[in-house]
Every structure is written in structure tokens, then in C-alpha cells.
Design a protein around this motif. Sequence first.
Motif, PDB file in Angstrom:
ATOM      1  N   ILE A 217       0.871  -1.178   0.000  1.00 47.88           N
ATOM      2  CA  ILE A 217       0.000   0.000   0.000  1.00 47.88           C
ATOM      3  C   ILE A 217       0.907   1.226   0.000  1.00 47.88           C
ATOM      4  CG2 ILE A 217      -1.921   1.153   1.125  1.00 47.88           C
ATOM      5  CD1 ILE A 217      -2.501  -1.403   2.613  1.00 47.88           C
ATOM      6  N   PRO A 218       1.084   1.888  -1.131  1.00 48.01           N
ATOM      7  CA  PRO A 218       2.006   3.029  -1.180  1.00 48.01           C
ATOM      8  C   PRO A 218       1.622   4.113  -0.183  1.00 48.01           C
ATOM      9  CG  PRO A 218       1.320   2.355  -3.393  1.00 48.01           C
ATOM     10  CD  PRO A 218       0.462   1.604  -2.422  1.00 48.01           C
ATOM     11  N   PHE A 219       2.618   4.638   0.516  1.00 46.77           N
ATOM     12  CA  PHE A 219       2.489   5.748   1.472  1.00 46.77           C
ATOM     13  C   PHE A 219       1.662   5.344   2.693  1.00 46.77           C
ATOM     14  CE2 PHE A 219       2.682   7.822  -2.789  1.00 46.77           C
ATOM     15  CZ  PHE A 219       3.961   8.291  -2.684  1.00 46.77           C
ATOM     16  N   ILE A 220       0.451   4.862   2.474  1.00 47.33           N
ATOM     17  CA  ILE A 220      -0.460   4.565   3.581  1.00 47.33           C
ATOM     18  C   ILE A 220       0.044   3.383   4.399  1.00 47.33           C
ATOM     19  CG2 ILE A 220      -2.844   4.020   4.193  1.00 47.33           C
ATOM     20  CD1 ILE A 220      -3.689   5.310   1.565  1.00 47.33           C
TER      21      ILE A 220
ATOM     22  N   TRP B 261     -12.065  -3.094  -5.652  1.00 48.66           N
ATOM     23  CA  TRP B 261     -11.636  -4.488  -5.775  1.00 48.66           C
ATOM     24  C   TRP B 261     -10.832  -5.007  -4.584  1.00 48.66           C
ATOM     25  CZ3 TRP B 261     -10.083  -1.980 -10.813  1.00 48.66           C
ATOM     26  CH2 TRP B 261     -11.138  -2.019 -11.727  1.00 48.66           C
ATOM     27  N   GLY B 262     -10.860  -4.311  -3.464  1.00 48.21           N
ATOM     28  CA  GLY B 262     -10.230  -4.822  -2.254  1.00 48.21           C
ATOM     29  C   GLY B 262      -8.720  -4.939  -2.389  1.00 48.21           C
ATOM     30  N   PHE B 263      -8.198  -6.094  -1.959  1.00 51.64           N
ATOM     31  CA  PHE B 263      -6.748  -6.297  -1.933  1.00 51.64           C
ATOM     32  C   PHE B 263      -6.123  -6.131  -3.307  1.00 51.64           C
ATOM     33  CE2 PHE B 263      -3.275  -9.313  -2.746  1.00 51.64           C
ATOM     34  CZ  PHE B 263      -2.315  -8.798  -1.899  1.00 51.64           C
ATOM     35  N   TRP B 264      -6.744  -6.739  -4.338  1.00 50.12           N
ATOM     36  CA  TRP B 264      -6.155  -6.671  -5.666  1.00 50.12           C
ATOM     37  C   TRP B 264      -6.182  -5.250  -6.206  1.00 50.12           C
ATOM     38  CZ3 TRP B 264      -3.098 -10.344  -6.687  1.00 50.12           C
ATOM     39  CH2 TRP B 264      -3.366 -11.638  -6.242  1.00 50.12           C
TER      40      TRP B 264
ATOM     41  N   ILE C  11      -2.209   7.956  -4.274  1.00 50.47           N
ATOM     42  CA  ILE C  11      -3.092   7.808  -3.120  1.00 50.47           C
ATOM     43  C   ILE C  11      -4.549   7.701  -3.560  1.00 50.47           C
ATOM     44  CG2 ILE C  11      -3.954   8.963  -1.045  1.00 50.47           C
ATOM     45  CD1 ILE C  11      -1.150  10.118  -0.669  1.00 50.47           C
ATOM     46  N   VAL C  12      -4.957   8.540  -4.517  1.00 51.06           N
ATOM     47  CA  VAL C  12      -6.326   8.460  -5.038  1.00 51.06           C
ATOM     48  C   VAL C  12      -6.570   7.095  -5.687  1.00 51.06           C
ATOM     49  CG1 VAL C  12      -7.917   9.409  -6.757  1.00 51.06           C
ATOM     50  CG2 VAL C  12      -6.565  10.948  -5.331  1.00 51.06           C
ATOM     51  N   ALA C  13      -5.573   6.584  -6.415  1.00 53.84           N
ATOM     52  CA  ALA C  13      -5.715   5.269  -7.043  1.00 53.84           C
ATOM     53  C   ALA C  13      -5.863   4.171  -5.991  1.00 53.84           C
ATOM     54  CB  ALA C  13      -4.507   4.988  -7.938  1.00 53.84           C
ATOM     55  N   VAL C  14      -5.083   4.257  -4.903  1.00 55.37           N
ATOM     56  CA  VAL C  14      -5.201   3.261  -3.825  1.00 55.37           C
ATOM     57  C   VAL C  14      -6.598   3.289  -3.222  1.00 55.37           C
ATOM     58  CG1 VAL C  14      -4.393   2.663  -1.512  1.00 55.37           C
ATOM     59  CG2 VAL C  14      -2.736   3.221  -3.299  1.00 55.37           C
ATOM     60  N   LEU C  15      -7.108   4.473  -2.930  1.00 57.63           N
ATOM     61  CA  LEU C  15      -8.435   4.585  -2.325  1.00 57.63           C
ATOM     62  C   LEU C  15      -9.524   4.131  -3.290  1.00 57.63           C
ATOM     63  CD1 LEU C  15      -8.040   8.062  -0.567  1.00 57.63           C
ATOM     64  CD2 LEU C  15      -7.891   5.797   0.483  1.00 57.63           C
ATOM     65  N   LEU C  16      -9.424   4.534  -4.553  1.00 64.81           N
ATOM     66  CA  LEU C  16     -10.471   4.219  -5.522  1.00 64.81           C
ATOM     67  C   LEU C  16     -10.493   2.736  -5.867  1.00 64.81           C
ATOM     68  CD1 LEU C  16     -12.649   5.054  -7.542  1.00 64.81           C
ATOM     69  CD2 LEU C  16     -10.827   5.588  -9.177  1.00 64.81           C
TER      70      LEU C  16
END
Length: 359
Positions: free
Chosen positions: A252-255, A323-326, A313-318
Motif C-alpha cells: 500500500i504506497p504511502f499509507i 476491488w479490495g486487496f487486488w 493515493i487516489v488510485a489506492v483509495l479508488l
Amino acid sequence: MLELITNWYRRKFSDPHAVTLVFILVALALTIYFFASILMPLLVAIVFAYLLERPVTALTRHKIPRTLSVVIVLAIASAIIMLVVFGIMPSVWHQVVALSSDMPEMLSQAQEYLLALPEKYPNYVNAAQIQSITDSAKTHVIDLGQGIVSQSFKSLVNLVALMIYVILVPLLIFFFLKDKDLLVKSATRYIPANRRLASQVWAEMNVQISNYIRGKVIEIVIVGGVSYIAFSILGLAYATLLSVLVGLSVLIPFIGAAIVTIPVFLVGLFQWGISPEFGYLVIVYGIIQALDGNLLVPLLFSEAVNLHPTSIIVAVLLFGGLWGFWGVFFAIPLATLVKAVVNAMSKQKSDNEQVPAAP
């Protein structure tokens, strides 16, 4: 407004190649969104196939038949996975159990410290607030323990499904690697003929995804291994468990790095208190994260670092929400995919609007 939307639609989707690209992307997104649980073995097999494609290709360059190369690479990969499962996981599980048993004592120490705060700062903190915080923390810890136990029983119940995965996923990986060209050629038969943009985006993303998966595995191993060595030298309790968490946090980048910092510092604080040893832990952990973010990530993901951190970060949240983990795992490639699609369609528009020069 309607005319504006109509003009935008005609400008962007007048080209059949752009329509084909959008159709493929929407179909894939809907398929994964609605059938992700059913397709999970397929997704896992695809990830491992991307990871193992380069060593298979390296062996075939040395005149080794592709089928034999696939068998050799799968055998080595299976041996490494078995070593991890039976060498590291028992230690991790043992430390999880030990941490669960030590949790009441840690809570007692935290409660004693918090109850002393009203005496030191009576104008800012009162005993009722501290009692409410400690009761809430105990409730969450009890719920967490019950969740771990229930999840363990659930894992035992799903043992049959796990065995199916153990058999099915290696078979899928084998056929994906062995018949890669045949499968890709067969898939193109179901794609419309106007697929120049789709082929352009696919060629770019195929390389991106392959490099990303391989880079993530390397990053997990390096960050987790360096963290284990550092934690062991410092004498930090639960070094194996915490180093595994630190290694997996890079997914999970940054987070992820921010989240895993909490258990690392809490364990160090309960073990040493405010002391030089805890200061050394903070410094070493900060150096590891700094080297990962400023040296390792740019080396492994030279293309991905061109994305702005806000976009990642927006991509990780969206995508994580979709799709959860993937979605979290492929957040950076998916963000790169969006960027590649936008660039391809913009280039297509420029090519269509370009007027030939007069002789």
C-alpha cells in the motif's frame, strides 16, 4: 450542456479504435467487479505467471525447451514458497500468539500511565475520559482476539477450498507459462478488428505490470529482510512478526508505511519506554523507510514514480474500494493504465486533427 456533451462524445469516440478500447476496459472492469471471488484463483495464477515469465524466458534463451523451462522454474518457485511457509510462518504465528498473551499486560501498563495524567495535567485531562478510553481499548482488543480465533476456525473449515487452490493455481500457472502465445492468440479472436489503440495500450501495460509485480516482490523481500536484521540487532520483541508487517506494508504506497509504524513504535515503547533504545529504533526505522521511498522505489519503479503522489493515493483509495486487496496491489499499474489510455486517446485525437502540409 447537451450539445457540449454531444460534441465531446463525437470528438472522443468517433474513432472505432477508441470505442474498442473503451469497450474492452469496461468489460474487464465489470467482470472483475462482479466475479472477483470466483476468478480469484485465476488472478493469483496470472500474478505468479507474470512473476515467473522472465526466468522461463531466460532458460529458453539457453536452448532449453519451454515446457522443461516452465517445470524447472515452477519447481524452484515451489521450493521457495514451501521454505517460506514452513520456515517463517510458524515463527510469525508463534509471535502472534505471544503478542496476544502479552496484550493484557501492555494494556495494564498503558492504563497506569494514562491514569497518572489527570494528576499531572488536571486542567486538560480528567479520570472519566481516561476510563472511557481504556474501556474502549479493552473492548477492541477482546473483539480482535475473538476475531482471530473465529478466523482460525473458519480457516480450518475452508481447508478443503485451500487444497483446491493448492492444486488448481499451480496448474493454471503451468499452462499460462507453457501456452502463453497460444492463449494470447486465442484471446485476440474475440476482440474487434479495430484494436490499434487497445494493442498499443496493452503492449505498454504488459511491460508495466510485469515490472511492477517483479519489483514489488523484490521490494517486499528487501524491506522485510533489512527490517528483520535491524530489529534483531536492536533486540526488539516480535522481530519476525513486525518485519513481515513492514515488508507487506509496501503493498500500500504511502499509507502502508504509516499504518505499520504504529505497532512497531508501540512494541518498542512498551518494551523500552522512553529510552535511548527506543530512540535508536525510531532512527533505524526512519532510515529504512527513507531508503525505501527515496532509493529502492525509484530504482524498481522508474516509470511509476512519474505519477504524482496524490494520483497514487487516489488510485489506492479508488481501486482498493472497488476491488479490495487486488485493487490496492495493482493501484499503481491501474493508475498508469489510466494515464496510458488518456495519452493514447490524446495522441489519436492529435493525429486525426493533423492537416498535411502543403507542397
